[in-house]
Enzyme design. Structure first.
Site, PDB file in Angstrom:
ATOM      1  N   TRP A  12      -1.462  -0.251   2.108  1.00  0.00           N
ATOM      2  CA  TRP A  12      -1.797   0.028   3.505  1.00  0.00           C
ATOM      3  C   TRP A  12      -2.394  -1.202   4.185  1.00  0.00           C
ATOM      4  O   TRP A  12      -2.042  -1.528   5.317  1.00  0.00           O
ATOM      5  CB  TRP A  12      -2.748   1.213   3.576  1.00  0.00           C
ATOM      6  CG  TRP A  12      -2.978   1.825   4.926  1.00  0.00           C
ATOM      7  CD1 TRP A  12      -4.159   2.322   5.407  1.00  0.00           C
ATOM      8  CD2 TRP A  12      -2.023   2.067   5.979  1.00  0.00           C
ATOM      9  NE1 TRP A  12      -4.006   2.836   6.678  1.00  0.00           N
ATOM     10  CE2 TRP A  12      -2.695   2.693   7.046  1.00  0.00           C
ATOM     11  CE3 TRP A  12      -0.655   1.799   6.112  1.00  0.00           C
ATOM     12  CZ2 TRP A  12      -2.063   3.061   8.232  1.00  0.00           C
ATOM     13  CZ3 TRP A  12      -0.013   2.164   7.303  1.00  0.00           C
ATOM     14  CH2 TRP A  12      -0.712   2.784   8.336  1.00  0.00           C
ATOM     15  N   LYS A 195      -8.310  15.842   3.306  1.00  0.00           N
ATOM     16  CA  LYS A 195      -6.896  16.191   3.134  1.00  0.00           C
ATOM     17  C   LYS A 195      -6.353  15.680   1.807  1.00  0.00           C
ATOM     18  O   LYS A 195      -5.398  16.252   1.252  1.00  0.00           O
ATOM     19  CB  LYS A 195      -6.058  15.686   4.313  1.00  0.00           C
ATOM     20  CG  LYS A 195      -6.133  14.185   4.570  1.00  0.00           C
ATOM     21  CD  LYS A 195      -5.105  13.369   3.822  1.00  0.00           C
ATOM     22  CE  LYS A 195      -5.292  11.888   4.039  1.00  0.00           C
ATOM     23  NZ  LYS A 195      -4.302  11.070   3.313  1.00  0.00           N
ATOM     24  N   SER A 258       2.902  10.272  -1.199  1.00  0.00           N
ATOM     25  CA  SER A 258       1.469  10.527  -1.304  1.00  0.00           C
ATOM     26  C   SER A 258       0.998  10.396  -2.747  1.00  0.00           C
ATOM     27  O   SER A 258       1.438  11.139  -3.623  1.00  0.00           O
ATOM     28  CB  SER A 258       1.142  11.932  -0.780  1.00  0.00           C
ATOM     29  OG  SER A 258      -0.161  12.317  -1.163  1.00  0.00           O
ATOM     30  N   ASN A 260      -1.904  11.196  -3.846  1.00  0.00           N
ATOM     31  CA  ASN A 260      -2.656  12.405  -4.186  1.00  0.00           C
ATOM     32  C   ASN A 260      -1.717  13.542  -4.555  1.00  0.00           C
ATOM     33  O   ASN A 260      -1.964  14.277  -5.514  1.00  0.00           O
ATOM     34  CB  ASN A 260      -3.562  12.783  -3.015  1.00  0.00           C
ATOM     35  CG  ASN A 260      -4.624  11.730  -2.757  1.00  0.00           C
ATOM     36  OD1 ASN A 260      -5.635  11.670  -3.431  1.00  0.00           O
ATOM     37  ND2 ASN A 260      -4.370  10.864  -1.778  1.00  0.00           N
ATOM     38  N   GLU A 285      -7.556   8.627  -4.031  1.00  0.00           N
ATOM     39  CA  GLU A 285      -8.826   8.871  -3.346  1.00  0.00           C
ATOM     40  C   GLU A 285      -9.317  10.308  -3.509  1.00  0.00           C
ATOM     41  O   GLU A 285     -10.518  10.559  -3.627  1.00  0.00           O
ATOM     42  CB  GLU A 285      -8.705   8.530  -1.858  1.00  0.00           C
ATOM     43  CG  GLU A 285      -8.648   7.047  -1.557  1.00  0.00           C
ATOM     44  CD  GLU A 285     -10.018   6.366  -1.609  1.00  0.00           C
ATOM     45  OE1 GLU A 285     -10.981   6.977  -2.107  1.00  0.00           O
ATOM     46  OE2 GLU A 285     -10.105   5.204  -1.168  1.00  0.00           O
TER      47      GLU A 285
END
Length: 338
Positions: A12, A195, A258, A260, A285
């Site tokens: 990112w 989230k 993603s 996660n 995270e």
């Protein structure tokens, strides 16, 4: 032209640095490892994090934070939550030496374990103790892989100062990424952090083979939990119906991009957490944030059963099937309850 210092040469951070260079700004990128800085400078690639992609060649990287921060107008943070305080301390030391007071933009999504503080609160502790006005949070549905390919993207920039958020909006926006402003940095940060916990749960359901009904139920009830925690922190409830709330939740719970979600998927297939995290090669995270969320729920008596179940599965040895049964046998009640 604005001089921007981007801290964090992961996926990112690299993509945002390249995007800002595309916008015509001078961008220096701080990398923790020399081998990554060398690759970016020589080949304009970052293959460990981003395959088949080239950075804007004007981006230059260094492991020397003092050089990266020299004469900067904006500092963009894109480092893991676990490292944000130590990086902020290092930034403060450099700023004390050069006397500058740049804008601070956080693209980090998480809650600090132990202190249970949001990123801008850490910035206040370590960099600007007098207030939040020059601090902005960047959050929304924005996977690096999509943004790198210039896929159409919309993101929120939130600050206690809408004027400063609007200044960053002009610097960051272009023809493929549209930025909106918000005066609710607390809500935007909570949405971006929690989230990730719900995305682990979504991945678990996918790994177990559950269908669309279960996924939709999870995301909807997950949004209720995010909103509940955000309001308890002082966020505005309507923030969670926006890009940094439902928008980020959708993309993180439904995409193989993603981390996660991928973590949860492997857990759902029966792999142990240690093995999953070792194989990921990047920070997950949600696996860290859930610790802070669980402690916050206990401290403030918040009802967040999905988040609590993920914590128990990850860190207390609870069985996934047992947690699902407990979830579905909870006391019946109304849908809308903040």
């Amino acid at each position: 032209m604005t001089k921007i210092s981007a801290l964090g040469a992961g996926s990112w951070g690299s993509v945002l640095a390249s995007m800002l260079a595309d916008n015509g700004h001078e961008v220096a990128l701080y990398a923790h490892r020399q081998v990554i800085a060398d690759e970016i400078n020589q080949d304009h690639t970052n293959l460990h994090y981003m395959k088949d992609w080239t950075l804007n060649p004007s981006v230059w990287a260094s492991t020397d934070m003092g050089q990266v921060l020299k004469d900067c107008d904006v500092i963009l943070f894109a480092v893991p939550t676990s490292a944000i305080r130590s990086v902020a301390k290092a930034v403060r030391q450099v700023l004390d030496e050069n006397g500058r007071q740049p804008y601070l933009v956080s693209a980090t999504k998480g809650i600090e374990s132990g202190t249970k503080k949001l990123v801008l609160q850490i910035f206040k502790d370590e960099i600007y103790p007098d207030g939040f006005d020059k601090m902005i949070v960047l959050s929304g549905p924005s996977h690096a892989e999509n943004t790198a390919q210039k896929d159409l993207t919309a993101i929120t920039l939130a600050s206690t100062s809408l004027d400063n958020a609007a200044k960053m909006q002009k610097i960051f926006s272009n023809d493929y990424v549209r930025f909106y402003t918000s005066n609710d940095p607390i809500g935007v940060q909570v949405g971006g952090a929690v989230k990730n916990v719900i995305a682990i749960a979504a991945g678990i359901l996918a790994g177990l083979g559950y269908g669309d009904n279960a996924k939709a139920a999870l995301m909807t009830r997950g949004l209720a939990e995010i909103t509940r925690l955000g309001v308890a922190f002082g966020g505005q409830p309507w923030t969670f119906s926006g890009l940094s709330g439902i928008g980020d939740l959708i993309v993180t719970c439904t995409s193989v991009n993603s981390r996660n979600w991928r973590c949860g998927y492997q857990l759902g297939q029966g792999k142990p957490l240690d093995e999953v995290l070792a194989n990921m090669g990047q920070v997950v995270e949600g696996a860290t944030t859930v610790k802070a969320v669980y402690e916050i729920c206990d401290k403030y008596s918040l009802d967040m059963p999905i988040s609590a179940s993920i914590y128990k599965v990850l860190y207390e040895g609870a069985k996934i099937d047992d947690e699902i049964k407990l979830m579905m046998s909870r006391q019946l009640g109304p849908e809308i309850r903040i």
